[in-house]
Design an enzyme around this catalytic site. Structure first.
Site, PDB file in Angstrom:
ATOM      1  N   ALA A  39      76.879  -3.500  -7.774  1.00 49.90           N
ATOM      2  CA  ALA A  39      78.038  -5.693  -8.379  1.00 49.90           C
ATOM      3  C   ALA A  39      76.956  -5.448  -6.798  1.00 49.90           C
ATOM      4  O   ALA A  39      78.192  -6.116  -5.814  1.00 49.90           O
ATOM      5  CB  ALA A  39      79.219  -5.234  -8.608  1.00 49.90           C
ATOM      6  N   HIS A  41      76.282  -8.001  -3.448  1.00 46.97           N
ATOM      7  CA  HIS A  41      76.431  -8.976  -2.715  1.00 46.97           C
ATOM      8  C   HIS A  41      75.553  -8.776  -1.363  1.00 46.97           C
ATOM      9  O   HIS A  41      74.719  -8.536  -0.959  1.00 46.97           O
ATOM     10  CB  HIS A  41      77.839  -9.319  -2.478  1.00 46.97           C
ATOM     11  N   HIS A  44      75.652  -5.865   0.618  1.00 44.33           N
ATOM     12  CA  HIS A  44      75.305  -5.016   0.622  1.00 44.33           C
ATOM     13  C   HIS A  44      73.648  -5.081   1.404  1.00 44.33           C
ATOM     14  O   HIS A  44      72.696  -4.341   1.630  1.00 44.33           O
ATOM     15  CB  HIS A  44      74.873  -5.298  -0.808  1.00 44.33           C
ATOM     16  N   GLY A 154      78.227   0.188   5.613  1.00 45.31           N
ATOM     17  CA  GLY A 154      78.943  -0.986   5.819  1.00 45.31           C
ATOM     18  C   GLY A 154      80.043  -0.444   6.939  1.00 45.31           C
ATOM     19  O   GLY A 154      80.697   0.250   6.397  1.00 45.31           O
ATOM     20  N   ASP A 157      83.766  -0.353   4.934  1.00 45.82           N
ATOM     21  CA  ASP A 157      84.407   0.617   4.899  1.00 45.82           C
ATOM     22  C   ASP A 157      83.955   2.430   6.325  1.00 45.82           C
ATOM     23  O   ASP A 157      83.147   3.115   5.732  1.00 45.82           O
ATOM     24  CB  ASP A 157      83.572   1.674   3.707  1.00 45.82           C
ATOM     25  N   SER A 192      83.342  -7.728  -0.762  1.00 48.72           N
ATOM     26  CA  SER A 192      83.488  -7.074  -1.299  1.00 48.72           C
ATOM     27  C   SER A 192      83.312  -6.969  -2.986  1.00 48.72           C
ATOM     28  O   SER A 192      83.804  -8.058  -4.122  1.00 48.72           O
ATOM     29  CB  SER A 192      85.340  -6.222  -1.762  1.00 48.72           C
ATOM     30  N   SER A 193      82.350  -5.638  -3.767  1.00 51.70           N
ATOM     31  CA  SER A 193      82.401  -6.278  -5.370  1.00 51.70           C
ATOM     32  C   SER A 193      83.946  -6.078  -6.039  1.00 51.70           C
ATOM     33  O   SER A 193      83.510  -7.063  -7.853  1.00 51.70           O
ATOM     34  CB  SER A 193      81.871  -4.484  -5.631  1.00 51.70           C
TER      35      SER A 193
HETATM   36  P1  AMP Z   1      79.939  -0.652  -2.431  1.00 52.92           P
HETATM   37  O1  AMP Z   1      78.739  -0.757  -3.242  1.00 52.92           O
HETATM   38  O2  AMP Z   1      81.196  -0.716  -2.208  1.00 52.92           O
HETATM   39  O3  AMP Z   1      80.403   1.094  -2.790  1.00 52.92           O
HETATM   40  O4  AMP Z   1      79.707  -0.245  -0.837  1.00 52.92           O
HETATM   41  C1  AMP Z   1      78.501  -0.165  -0.622  1.00 52.92           C
HETATM   42  C2  AMP Z   1      78.121  -0.156   1.093  1.00 52.92           C
HETATM   43  O5  AMP Z   1      78.161  -1.058   1.003  1.00 52.92           O
HETATM   44  C3  AMP Z   1      78.664   0.845   1.810  1.00 52.92           C
HETATM   45  O6  AMP Z   1      78.021   0.905   2.910  1.00 52.92           O
HETATM   46  C4  AMP Z   1      79.482  -0.522   1.828  1.00 52.92           C
HETATM   47  O7  AMP Z   1      80.357  -0.226   3.303  1.00 52.92           O
HETATM   48  C5  AMP Z   1      78.723  -1.728   2.444  1.00 52.92           C
HETATM   49  N1  AMP Z   1      78.970  -2.776   1.963  1.00 52.92           N
HETATM   50  C6  AMP Z   1      79.725  -3.143   0.920  1.00 52.92           C
HETATM   51  N2  AMP Z   1      80.570  -4.723   1.677  1.00 52.92           N
HETATM   52  C7  AMP Z   1      80.320  -4.715   3.092  1.00 52.92           C
HETATM   53  C8  AMP Z   1      80.472  -6.244   3.432  1.00 52.92           C
HETATM   54  N3  AMP Z   1      80.988  -6.191   3.183  1.00 52.92           N
HETATM   55  N4  AMP Z   1      79.871  -6.092   5.177  1.00 52.92           N
HETATM   56  C9  AMP Z   1      78.540  -4.734   5.329  1.00 52.92           C
HETATM   57  N5  AMP Z   1      78.737  -3.820   4.342  1.00 52.92           N
HETATM   58  C10 AMP Z   1      79.185  -3.680   2.992  1.00 52.92           C
END
Ligand code: AMP
Length: 287
Positions: A39, A41, A44, A154, A157, A192-193
């Protein structure tokens, strides 16, 4: 088979992954991994761009990791937008997508669990039992499977980032961990996804979380003494705005994640709260 620079590999088996990484390394390139649950964005893509800017070939993993979801959490309905993700990754010159099936990641008999003590026990760890074990287990596997020399995470988190840094150091995983600042919508909401779960009304309220973090952060910087009272008042303010439950709002040391009672260098505010049924997290540095 990779036919040219415009082709992005989509890899589903470990031997094919090892081969793709080995080919990059033989060509003298460094490999960076951006682990995601898809997902995708702009948040990522900021990780991808940071890795590209440092000259790496970028592998993006897309794996909705069942081990990091609790039994009553959103594993089943987590957004899965693989085709769109591939198009976005390709537009950002990602070298390959690593998209293992659950059985590839956790074959029958899989029995290992990685637990990072202390850093993983408070904050989200206290409210999502087993979540960070799932994260640490899958990230250690992703780093070892790829053999990436660099990995990008990111600051969105923040606790996860601290846990991964600790784990990589403790297990001597030969990978440099990099962090990238949170990417936000124009109104301040962290991308955020899970934001797609929000109704239109909740989407209107959601940015207030970051606004409140900013206002508390500047009051701490300005010398506010009664931190517990200020944090409590902020929680009430969020509840009045419609946040149904606040898992935590804490002022912590950015390295240890231990709560602080007065302004301290290298500190951060972290929050997790529900809006409708969606759990939002955010954090901000306190100067
Ligand atoms: P996720 O797919 O939500 O597990 O996130 C994958 C990676 O993308 C993790 O390292 C997150 O911290 C990073 N990430 C997600 N949202 C953001 C954001 N808004 N800004 C920066 N990094 C992000």
């Amino acid at each position: 088979m990779r036919l040219g620079q415009s082709i992005m590999d989509i890899i589903e088996t470990i031997p094919a992954l090892k081969q793709a990484v080995a080919t990059c390394k033989q060509q003298g390139k460094t490999v960076a991994l951006v682990p995601t649950m898809g997902a995708l964005h702009a948040g990522h893509m900021a990780l991808v761009n940071a890795a590209k800017a440092n000259g790496h070939e970028v592998f993006v993993s897309i794996f909705v990791n069942p081990k990091q979801f609790g039994p009553n959490e959103d594993f089943g309905r987590y957004p899965r937008t693989f085709k769109k993700d591939c198009a976005l990754a390709k537009a950002h010159q990602v070298h390959a997508i690593w998209a293992p099936a659950v059985e590839v990641m956790y074959p029958g008999g899989f029995a290992t669990n990685i637990h990072v003590a202390q850093l993983g026990d408070g904050l989200c760890g206290a409210h999502r039992k087993g979540h960070f074990d799932g994260v640490a287990t899958v990230v250690s596997k992703l780093l070892l499977q790829t053999g990436a020399e660099h990995a990008y995470f990111g600051e969105k988190d923040f606790q996860q980032l601290a846990i991964i840094r600790r784990m990589v150091e403790d297990l001597n995983i030969p990978c440099a961990v990099h962090n990238v600042p949170t990417v936000r919508e124009e109104d301040g909401l962290a991308l955020s996804s899970r934001n797609i779960y929000l109704s239109e009304e909740a989407r209107g309220v959601a940015p207030r979380m970051y606004e409140i973090l900013q206002s508390i952060a500047s009051r701490i910087t300005a010398g506010e003494k009664n931190l517990p009272l200020m944090l409590n008042n902020a929680k009430y303010a969020l509840q009045r705005l419609g946040f149904s439950s606040i898992d935590y709002l804490e002022y912590v040391d950015a390295a240890t994640l231990q709560p602080l009672s007065k302004r301290t260098p290298n500190s951060r505010l972290l929050i997790a709260a529900f809006l409708e049924n969606t759990r939002l997290i955010d954090n901000i540095e306190v100067l």
